[in-house]
Every structure is written in structure tokens, then in C-alpha cells.
Design a protein around this motif. Structure first.
Motif, short mmCIF file in Angstrom:
data_model
loop_
_atom_site.label_atom_id
_atom_site.label_comp_id
_atom_site.label_asym_id
_atom_site.label_seq_id
_atom_site.Cartn_x
_atom_site.Cartn_y
_atom_site.Cartn_z
N ASP A 31 -87.64 36.43 77.54
CA ASP A 31 -87.39 37.76 78.10
C ASP A 31 -86.01 38.28 77.68
OD1 ASP A 31 -89.85 37.75 79.34
OD2 ASP A 31 -89.07 37.13 81.30
N LEU A 34 -86.17 39.38 74.04
CA LEU A 34 -86.86 40.66 73.89
C LEU A 34 -85.96 41.82 74.30
CD1 LEU A 34 -90.39 39.67 75.25
CD2 LEU A 34 -89.85 40.38 72.91
N SER A 35 -85.22 41.64 75.37
CA SER A 35 -84.31 42.69 75.83
C SER A 35 -83.18 42.91 74.82
CB SER A 35 -83.73 42.30 77.19
OG SER A 35 -82.80 43.26 77.63
N LEU A 37 -83.20 42.23 71.58
CA LEU A 37 -83.73 42.83 70.35
C LEU A 37 -83.98 44.32 70.54
CD1 LEU A 37 -86.17 40.02 69.20
CD2 LEU A 37 -84.04 40.71 68.07
N ALA A 38 -84.43 44.73 71.72
CA ALA A 38 -84.61 46.16 71.99
C ALA A 38 -83.27 46.88 71.95
CB ALA A 38 -85.28 46.35 73.35
N GLN A 41 -82.22 47.14 68.26
CA GLN A 41 -83.03 48.13 67.55
C GLN A 41 -82.57 49.55 67.89
OE1 GLN A 41 -87.26 48.45 68.61
NE2 GLN A 41 -87.71 48.46 66.42
N ALA A 92 -95.02 38.40 71.47
CA ALA A 92 -94.25 39.64 71.63
C ALA A 92 -92.89 39.49 70.94
CB ALA A 92 -94.07 39.97 73.11
N LEU A 93 -92.31 38.31 71.05
CA LEU A 93 -91.04 38.05 70.38
C LEU A 93 -91.18 38.09 68.87
CD1 LEU A 93 -88.07 37.20 70.39
CD2 LEU A 93 -88.82 34.83 70.76
N ARG A 95 -93.39 39.74 67.18
CA ARG A 95 -93.61 41.14 66.79
C ARG A 95 -92.30 41.93 66.86
NH1 ARG A 95 -98.73 40.19 69.56
NH2 ARG A 95 -100.41 40.43 68.03
N ALA A 96 -91.51 41.68 67.87
CA ALA A 96 -90.23 42.39 68.00
C ALA A 96 -89.32 42.10 66.81
CB ALA A 96 -89.54 42.00 69.31
N HIS A 99 -90.76 43.86 63.61
CA HIS A 99 -90.67 45.31 63.59
C HIS A 99 -89.28 45.81 64.00
CE1 HIS A 99 -94.93 45.28 62.86
NE2 HIS A 99 -95.18 44.68 64.01
N LEU A 100 -88.29 44.96 63.83
CA LEU A 100 -86.93 45.34 64.22
C LEU A 100 -86.43 46.53 63.40
CD1 LEU A 100 -84.50 44.54 66.03
CD2 LEU A 100 -83.70 43.12 64.14
#
Length: 265
Positions: A31, A34-35, A37-38, A41, A92-93, A95-96, A99-100
Motif C-alpha cells: 500500500d 502504491l501511494s 508511486l502515485a 507519477q 496493482a503494484l 501495473r503501477a 505505467h509510471l
């Protein structure tokens, strides 16, 4: 658990920091990744991701003690739990990262095992310390198959013969062997890894962001396009890029015999 530092030079360093668990991927760590990487991005000042680990490992793969594994559940429920945890967690990780939209550099400072190897190989440029290694224990030791994009990465980086051998046997692939096989960009001395990875990340951060964002798609398309289709792919990407201010800045810099100053426009 996770360190994020976005430096003035545009390098966003993301360091796994669960050294007591060899940086194994738990639900909370996924988690946090993912946060982070967001955030990277969305941040225009973060031009390049540099991924590494703290302590003696890069990442030991999934934490088998974590509730996301569902080991205390009946078989059917355990399968359902994994479907959910994969879609919302490790995949999900993957994919993140895929697609960064920004270059990804991995500095593999120690063992990269299972999902940890998949995490490292999601990078565009992978550097590995001489004492580090990659390992695929899924089938040989756990009765599973690679996940988190590991099978996709291994088949493309190693080819069928070595990818199948690595996954069937689950043997360690040393840093030097990984370089010789083309699994990684470079194997360096342990003490040189951090500086070498940082130097590459800085070079990428100084490059044209829109070209860097276009390049992975063009290169990936070459794996399935025929020659004519790939020429069209290159043409279309180039047509978009010659319209940018960065291209005109590169032309001016070439004429002036100076380094270009790319803006991402």
C-alpha cells in the motif's frame, strides 16, 4: 517501512526499509509503495524513479506471514483471498510500475527473490551488486508459478531456455551471471552500486521527459510488430516528438555546442 526522497536533481529515490524481514512485501508495504508511486507519477519535479532496498536484501518477495496470504483459510477461501490480494496488491503494484510514465532504475543491493526479482526487473535499467542474486523459488520450493509479471519479464529478458531453467530449478542467479545473461544492465562492486545507480538516474533526469515516456512503448512494440508496423510506430512517435519545445531546444543546443536544458514541453 518505505523511504521516499525527491531530490532537486529530479531523482525520486524509493527505498524498501523492512530490513528485519529482508524487505519482504507485506500488505502495508505494498500500500505504501502504491501511494508513493502515485505521488511520483503526479509530481513533475520527479523525473526518474530509483528503486532500492535498505539492509542486506533488495526484497525477499511476498511475506508469507502476512494476512494477505490467507494461510489460515480453507483452500477455496485461500484462493479467493489470493485473487483479491493479487489484483489489489502485488499486481496493482506491477501495473503501477509499468505505467509510471517515467524512467525506472533499480539498484539491487542484495537478494531479489520471487516477487522481489519481479519488482527489480520492472525497472528499465537494473544494476546489481556483485554479492547480490536473483532467485525464482515459486515452482521448485513453493509449488507455485511466478507472479507480479515475473514470467513476462524473464521470457523477454532471458529467452525461453534460460527463463524455464531459472523458474523450474529455482537456482540462484548471481549478479555477474545476471549481467552475462542480459538479465540486467550492469553488475558492479557492492560499494559502487549506490553511486553508479544514482549517476544513471541523474543522466536520465536530465533527458527529455516526453521522449523518455515514448521510448518504452516503442521498444515494447518491437517485440510483436513486423518490420513495417514497427516503422509506422517509430514514425508516429517521432512525429509527436518533433513538435515539442524540447526537440527545438536540443537543436539549438547542438548548434550552440552546449548541453540541452529540457523542460518536458
Amino acid at each position: 517501512m518505505l523511504e521516499l526522497d525527491i531530490a532537486d536533481d529530479g531523482v525520486a529515490t524509493l527505498a524498501l526499509n523492512r530490513p528485519e524481514a529482508l524487505n519482504a512485501l507485506s500488505g502495508p508495504l505494498i500500500d505504501a509503495l502504491l501511494s508513493a508511486l502515485a505521488d511520483i507519477q503526479a509530481n513533475p519535479d520527479a523525473r526518474v524513479l530509483l528503486l532500492t532496498g535498505r539492509g542486506r536484501a533488495f526484497c525477499a518477495g511476498a511475506d508469507l506471514r502476512d494476512p494477505m496470504m490467507g494461510l489460515d483459510l480453507p483452500p477455496t477461501e485461500r484462493g479467493r483471498r489470493f485473487l483479491q490480494s493479487a489484483d489489489q496488491g502485488v499486481h496493482a503494484l506491477a501495473r503501477a510500475l509499468a505505467h509510471l510514465g517515467k524512467p525506472r532504475v533499480a539498484a539491487v543491493n542484495g537478494p531479489a527473490v520471487g516477487g522481489g526479482a519481479s519488482l527489480a526487473l520492472a525497472a528499465d535499467i537494473v544494476l546489481v551488486a556483485r554479492s547480490a542474486y536473483f532467485q525464482q523459488p515459486f515452482t521448485a520450493q513453493l509449488g507455485l508459478v511466478p507472479d507480479m509479471g515475473g514470467s513476462w519479464q524473464l521470457m523477454r529478458r532471458l529467452g525461453p531456455a534460460r527463463a524455464m531453467g531459472a523458474t523450474l530449478l529455482g537456482e540462484r542467479i548471481s549478479g555477474e551471471q545476471a549481467e552475462a545473461w542480459g538479465l540486467v544492465w550492469q553488475c558492479v562492486a557492492d560499494e559502487a552500486l549506490a553511486d553508479a545507480a544514482r549517476s544513471i538516474a541523474r543522466r536520465l533526469a536530465a533527458s527529455a521527459p516526453r521522449a523518455l515516456a515514448e521510448l518504452p512503448g516503442v521498444m515494447a512494440a518491437a517485440l510483436h510488430n513486423d518490420f513495417d508496423a514497427q516503422l509506422d510506430c517509430e514514425r508516429d512517435a517521432q512525429a509527436r516528438l518533433v513538435q515539442t519545445e524540447d526537440f527545438m531546444e536540443a537543436v539549438s543546443a547542438f548548434k550552440d555546442k552546449r548541453p540541452p536544458a529540457f523542460s518536458g514541453r
